[in-house]
Structures are given as C-alpha cells and as structure tokens.
Design a protein around this motif. Structure first.
Motif, PDB file in Angstrom:
ATOM      1  N   THR A   1       0.836  -1.212   0.000  1.00  0.00           N
ATOM      2  CA  THR A   1       0.000   0.000   0.000  1.00  0.00           C
ATOM      3  C   THR A   1       0.865   1.254   0.000  1.00  0.00           C
ATOM      4  N   PHE A   2       1.948   1.200   0.760  1.00  0.00           N
ATOM      5  CA  PHE A   2       2.895   2.316   0.778  1.00  0.00           C
ATOM      6  C   PHE A   2       3.458   2.567  -0.628  1.00  0.00           C
ATOM      7  N   LEU A   3       3.910   1.518  -1.284  1.00  0.00           N
ATOM      8  CA  LEU A   3       4.460   1.648  -2.644  1.00  0.00           C
ATOM      9  C   LEU A   3       3.399   2.157  -3.618  1.00  0.00           C
ATOM     10  N   GLN A   4       2.190   1.667  -3.460  1.00  0.00           N
ATOM     11  CA  GLN A   4       1.083   2.077  -4.323  1.00  0.00           C
ATOM     12  C   GLN A   4       0.866   3.584  -4.261  1.00  0.00           C
ATOM     13  N   HIS A   5       0.896   4.136  -3.063  1.00  0.00           N
ATOM     14  CA  HIS A   5       0.655   5.569  -2.913  1.00  0.00           C
ATOM     15  C   HIS A   5       1.871   6.415  -3.293  1.00  0.00           C
ATOM     16  N   ILE A   6       3.054   5.886  -3.066  1.00  0.00           N
ATOM     17  CA  ILE A   6       4.254   6.603  -3.500  1.00  0.00           C
ATOM     18  C   ILE A   6       4.281   6.694  -5.020  1.00  0.00           C
ATOM     19  N   ASN A   7       3.908   5.614  -5.704  1.00  0.00           N
ATOM     20  CA  ASN A   7       3.842   5.623  -7.168  1.00  0.00           C
ATOM     21  C   ASN A   7       2.757   6.575  -7.660  1.00  0.00           C
ATOM     22  N   PHE A   8       1.625   6.592  -6.955  1.00  0.00           N
ATOM     23  CA  PHE A   8       0.530   7.504  -7.301  1.00  0.00           C
ATOM     24  C   PHE A   8       1.008   8.949  -7.187  1.00  0.00           C
ATOM     25  N   TYR A   9       1.691   9.248  -6.085  1.00  0.00           N
ATOM     26  CA  TYR A   9       2.217  10.598  -5.874  1.00  0.00           C
ATOM     27  C   TYR A   9       3.246  10.957  -6.941  1.00  0.00           C
ATOM     28  N   ASP A  10       4.090  10.008  -7.289  1.00  0.00           N
ATOM     29  CA  ASP A  10       5.160  10.250  -8.262  1.00  0.00           C
ATOM     30  C   ASP A  10       4.605  10.629  -9.629  1.00  0.00           C
ATOM     31  N   ASN A  11       3.391  10.171  -9.941  1.00  0.00           N
ATOM     32  CA  ASN A  11       2.785  10.456 -11.248  1.00  0.00           C
ATOM     33  C   ASN A  11       1.876  11.681 -11.249  1.00  0.00           C
ATOM     34  N   LEU A  12       1.778  12.364 -10.110  1.00  0.00           N
ATOM     35  CA  LEU A  12       0.966  13.575 -10.048  1.00  0.00           C
ATOM     36  C   LEU A  12       1.673  14.742 -10.742  1.00  0.00           C
ATOM     37  N   PRO A  13       0.905  15.705 -11.276  1.00  0.00           N
ATOM     38  CA  PRO A  13       1.519  16.920 -11.825  1.00  0.00           C
ATOM     39  C   PRO A  13       2.269  17.690 -10.738  1.00  0.00           C
ATOM     40  N   PHE A  14       3.142  18.583 -11.134  1.00  0.00           N
ATOM     41  CA  PHE A  14       4.017  19.287 -10.201  1.00  0.00           C
ATOM     42  C   PHE A  14       3.244  20.006  -9.100  1.00  0.00           C
ATOM     43  N   LEU A  15       2.203  20.750  -9.464  1.00  0.00           N
ATOM     44  CA  LEU A  15       1.448  21.510  -8.459  1.00  0.00           C
ATOM     45  C   LEU A  15       0.808  20.593  -7.423  1.00  0.00           C
ATOM     46  N   ASN A  16       0.356  19.427  -7.892  1.00  0.00           N
ATOM     47  CA  ASN A  16      -0.253  18.486  -6.946  1.00  0.00           C
ATOM     48  C   ASN A  16       0.783  17.769  -6.093  1.00  0.00           C
ATOM     49  N   LYS A  17       2.006  17.685  -6.582  1.00  0.00           N
ATOM     50  CA  LYS A  17       3.083  17.181  -5.722  1.00  0.00           C
ATOM     51  C   LYS A  17       3.354  18.172  -4.594  1.00  0.00           C
ATOM     52  N   LEU A  18       3.130  19.447  -4.872  1.00  0.00           N
ATOM     53  CA  LEU A  18       3.300  20.474  -3.840  1.00  0.00           C
ATOM     54  C   LEU A  18       2.141  20.487  -2.857  1.00  0.00           C
ATOM     55  N   PHE A  19       0.890  20.430  -3.364  1.00  0.00           N
ATOM     56  CA  PHE A  19      -0.293  20.651  -2.523  1.00  0.00           C
ATOM     57  C   PHE A  19      -1.222  19.443  -2.406  1.00  0.00           C
ATOM     58  N   GLY A  20      -0.911  18.345  -3.093  1.00  0.00           N
ATOM     59  CA  GLY A  20      -1.718  17.137  -2.977  1.00  0.00           C
ATOM     60  C   GLY A  20      -3.013  17.205  -3.756  1.00  0.00           C
ATOM     61  N   ILE A  21      -3.875  16.218  -3.527  1.00  0.00           N
ATOM     62  CA  ILE A  21      -5.163  16.158  -4.232  1.00  0.00           C
ATOM     63  C   ILE A  21      -6.332  16.474  -3.293  1.00  0.00           C
ATOM     64  N   GLY A  22      -6.024  16.831  -2.043  1.00  0.00           N
ATOM     65  CA  GLY A  22      -7.074  17.220  -1.110  1.00  0.00           C
ATOM     66  C   GLY A  22      -7.090  16.374   0.139  1.00  0.00           C
ATOM     67  N   PHE A  23      -7.026  17.026   1.296  1.00  0.00           N
ATOM     68  CA  PHE A  23      -7.003  16.313   2.572  1.00  0.00           C
ATOM     69  C   PHE A  23      -8.225  15.409   2.691  1.00  0.00           C
ATOM     70  N   GLY A  24      -8.007  14.154   3.123  1.00  0.00           N
ATOM     71  CA  GLY A  24      -9.105  13.230   3.362  1.00  0.00           C
ATOM     72  C   GLY A  24      -9.474  12.361   2.189  1.00  0.00           C
ATOM     73  N   ASN A  25      -8.825  12.517   1.043  1.00  0.00           N
ATOM     74  CA  ASN A  25      -9.176  11.713  -0.128  1.00  0.00           C
ATOM     75  C   ASN A  25      -8.630  10.293  -0.047  1.00  0.00           C
ATOM     76  N   VAL A  26      -7.366  10.178   0.340  1.00  0.00           N
ATOM     77  CA  VAL A  26      -6.672   8.890   0.311  1.00  0.00           C
ATOM     78  C   VAL A  26      -6.296   8.480   1.721  1.00  0.00           C
ATOM     79  N   ARG A  27      -6.337   7.171   1.981  1.00  0.00           N
ATOM     80  CA  ARG A  27      -5.910   6.661   3.292  1.00  0.00           C
ATOM     81  C   ARG A  27      -5.009   5.465   3.066  1.00  0.00           C
ATOM     82  N   SER A  28      -3.757   5.596   3.459  1.00  0.00           N
ATOM     83  CA  SER A  28      -2.801   4.514   3.341  1.00  0.00           C
ATOM     84  C   SER A  28      -2.686   3.805   4.677  1.00  0.00           C
ATOM     85  N   THR A  29      -1.690   2.932   4.813  1.00  0.00           N
ATOM     86  CA  THR A  29      -1.437   2.259   6.087  1.00  0.00           C
ATOM     87  C   THR A  29      -0.347   2.976   6.877  1.00  0.00           C
ATOM     88  N   ASP A  30       0.070   4.132   6.384  1.00  0.00           N
ATOM     89  CA  ASP A  30       1.058   4.965   7.075  1.00  0.00           C
ATOM     90  C   ASP A  30       0.702   6.425   6.819  1.00  0.00           C
TER      91      ASP A  30
END
Length: 426
Positions: free
Chosen positions: A304-333
């Motif tokens: 799950t950790f790898l899954q979300h790191i890969n998801f983050y890695d493929n986000l556009p630059f601005l979303n790497k800075l500010f994310g996709i919105g608090f509360g959208n995703v829940r990982s195991t860490d």
C-alpha cells in the motif's frame, strides 16, 4: 488562573476522550463521546471560561489551524483544476471509492470534520490545561486499559469476545469498528487487547502516551496496568514505540543503572518462565515478520505504501506540492497518506507542528516525557498508524504547547523581576 467550570467540563471529557468504538448515536458516524465534547467546546468556550484572555487565545489557536486546513484544501483543489487530470481510483486507496468526482470529493468534508475535533481538542488543552487535570487524564487511559484486560480474560476463559460496548461500524454497516484479533502463543490462543478502539495497533497508539504520563507522575499501579495491557496488545506499534523511547532517552536511562539492572533481571526471569520457544514464536510472528514483510499485515502495508508513492510520483508538479485534497486517500502509514492528500507542503507543515515542541521544550522531567510522547506518536503515525482523528494525540500535543507557553511566561516574569531589582539598585 483557576477556571473551575471549564476544568469540570474537561474532567468528564477526559474519561471518554480515548474511546473510539462506541457511538452515542449509532447511526451517525463520529458521535463518540470524545468527539462530541471536542466539537461542542468550539461553541461553548465563551460560556465555560470566565477569562476573556483565555477565550481569545482559544479561538486564535483554533481559527489559525482552521485557516491553514482550509487554505491547504483550496490550494489542492485549485492545483487539480489547473492540472485537469482524471483521478484513477484504482491507483490508490480512496476513503470513498464510490465518489468519482475530481474536485471536492465528499471525503474531504467528512475527514476534515474529524480533524476539526482533533484541532478543537488541541486548542482547548493548549489554553486551559492545568495540573488538576492529570488524574482525570490517567483515569481515561485506565478505563480503556481495564476494559481491554477484561476482554482478554473473558476470551481466555470462554473463547469468545467479551466486548459488549463497541457499536461502531463502517461502510454499509458490515465492517466492525472494533476488530478482534487473535495471537497464538505456544499452545494458547489469546485475544490481542484492542479495548474500545479500532484494533490492537490503534489501542497501542492511543495508550502509549498515557503510560509515559503515568511514569512521569510516579503512578506505579497505573503504569503497571497500562504496560501490561500494551504488552498483551502484542502490537508492533507498541514495540516500535518502546525502541524509539529507549533510543531517545538513552542518556537519561544510563543515569539510573540500578533500575536498568533490575529490568534486565525481570526480563531474564520472564524468559525462563515462559520459555524461549513461545517468545521466539511471538517475536517472529508479530515483530520480525512484519518488519521484513513476511506476513500478510507487513506485506500489505508495504504494498500500500508503494502504491501511494507511485501515485504521488505520477501527479503533476502543483499536486506534488499541494496534494489532491485532505481526506481523499488513506494509506497504512501517515507519510504516504499526507504526501498524496496534502503534498510535500502539507507534509512539512504537519511535521513542523509535531516537531516544534521537541526543540522548544526544556530539559526538566515533564518536558522530557512530553518530548518522548510526541516522538513516539509522530513516528508511529508515519510508519504504521495513519490516524489523525484519535484524540489522545492532540491531548498530549496540546499539553506540550501549553508547557511551552507557561515556560515562556515564567521566563518573562523572571526577567521583569531582575530588571526591577536592577533598577532599584541603580
């Protein structure tokens, strides 16, 4: 300043503050006793406190935190609108997988409401905490521990769960909000203590700071009960916490070699009594296999950790800075959860809130205990427990910030006295 009404309000609140698996209104999520007290405090502080300066400080703290959260959400959604990307819900673990919107998904609002309860708790404790609260704080922890030990004993005697209080469910109502987990220790099948929390790791995460607090207050019986319950939770989170605390408090432990000597003898006697095979089996199943990803829990966390790191890695630059919105995703860490939801900016800001007291608190015993509590909580969240809504986290963080404020006031007062004496001598 004595604020007796607000103290009494907290005395009651403290008894239910750590409980997460019992809802006052079963059909409405989030109606735990602790959450209701926290949310009600937002509106009731002006009527509870008789000191205007404290009321102002409370709302200053709360509204500042709220403004930062709102700004973080707006920046993430603005970044999404600029990026014009389609969110593939199969690429990450979304809190609400049935919501296919890109902007302002429903989970942003529900999860933010949970966070507000934590922020309200932090604000309340930061401003109003005093030593009279201590016994009620420990009482809240003890209620959880004693109920957990009762569950453990009930299962040992009957082979069935004895939990008659938990009523929380998730999803469509089929997912229990308090999950029974078993452990095989030699020939014995035992129930891991989870008490009135979600599961054993959540119990350990909640209660560990209470144990440190009880040790500081020299409450030997309370400390013993809390420690026993944490051991019987057989949670990796607890053992990681122990390692972190021992590592960061090594220089203080070495000052009391005699106590370390006694502890070593207790461990040796326990080892000889229980037997090396049972201990080896326990260590392999619940610590080593998790850390090396050889059991199901450990491997799922890692994947799950790898899954979300890969998801983050493929986000556009601005979303790497500010994310996709608090509360959208829940990982195991918490690390990958924050990274995807709030971006690197949100992760850094969250970390600053927790790490600031470590550098600002002094070197007295209370300060050291608070530092250890925050270190254990922060790293447990980052590694294994992505829980921002468990109120003990915000309780002890609030106490730490309160101490920083009190220490600063005392320093200013002492400087004033020195200045006055100097002027008189002149």
């Amino acid at each position: 300043m004595n604020d007796s009404v607000i103290d009494k309000y907290f005395y009651i609140w403290a008894l239910v503050l750590p409980i997460t698996s019992f809802l006052i209104i079963p059909s409405i999520q989030g109606t735990t006793g602790g959450f209701l007290f926290a949310l009600f405090s937002i509106f009731s502080v002006p009527f509870l406190s008789k000191y205007k300066v404290n009321i102002i400080r409370y709302y200053y703290t709360f509204l500042t935190a709220l403004s930062i959260i709102v700004m973080s959400i707006l920046l993430s959604q603005l970044s999404l609108s600029f990026s014009v990307i389609n969110i593939d819900i199969t690429k990450a673990v979304f809190v609400n997988p049935f919501d296919h919107k890109v902007l302002f998904r429903s989970s942003i609002f529900t999860q933010t409401l949970y966070l507000l309860a934590g922020i309200a708790t932090f604000s309340f404790v930061r401003v109003f905490y005093n030593k009279s609260w201590d016994k009620y704080i420990l009482a809240g922890g003890m209620i959880l521990a004693v109920y957990g030990l009762y569950e453990f004993a009930f299962f040992l005697l009957t082979g069935k769960s004895g939990d008659f209080i938990s009523n929380r469910t998730f999803g469509d109502g089929t997912y229990a909000g308090s999950v029974v987990q078993l452990i095989q220790l030699g020939p014995f099948t035992l129930e891991r203590i989870k008490s009135l929390t979600g599961e054993p790791s959540m119990y350990s995460f909640s209660i560990f700071p209470f144990l440190l607090f009880a040790v500081y207050l020299k409450k030997k019986l309370v400390s013993s009960v809390l420690l026993l319950s944490l051991i019987l939770s057989s949670s990796t989170t607890f053992f990681i916490g122990i390692i972190l605390v021992l590592f960061f408090s090594l220089k203080y432990i070495l000052k009391s070699f005699f106590r370390v000597y006694l502890v070593l003898w207790v461990i040796i006697i326990f080892y000889l009594f229980v037997g090396p095979t049972a201990i080896s089996s326990f260590f392999d199943n619940f610590i080593w296999d998790k850390l090396t990803m050889q059991n199901r829990s450990g491997s799922e966390r890692y994947l799950t950790f790898l899954q979300h790191i890969n998801f983050y890695d493929n986000l556009p630059f601005l979303n790497k800075l500010f994310g996709i919105g608090f509360g959208n995703v829940r990982s195991t860490d918490m690390f990958s959860t924050l990274l995807v939801n709030t971006g690197i900016v949100g992760f850094v800001m969250f970390s600053i809130v927790f790490l600031y007291p470590i550098f600002k608190l002094g070197k007295d015993k209370f300060a050291i205990i608070l530092k250890l509590s925050i270190i254990e909580t922060y790293f447990s969240m980052m590694i294994a427990v992505p829980e921002f809504s468990y109120l003990p986290t915000w309780l002890f963080l609030g106490i730490a910030y309160n101490k920083i404020y009190v220490d600063r006031k005392e320093k200013v007062a002492s400087f004033k006295k020195i200045a006055e004496l100097t002027l008189k001598l002149i």
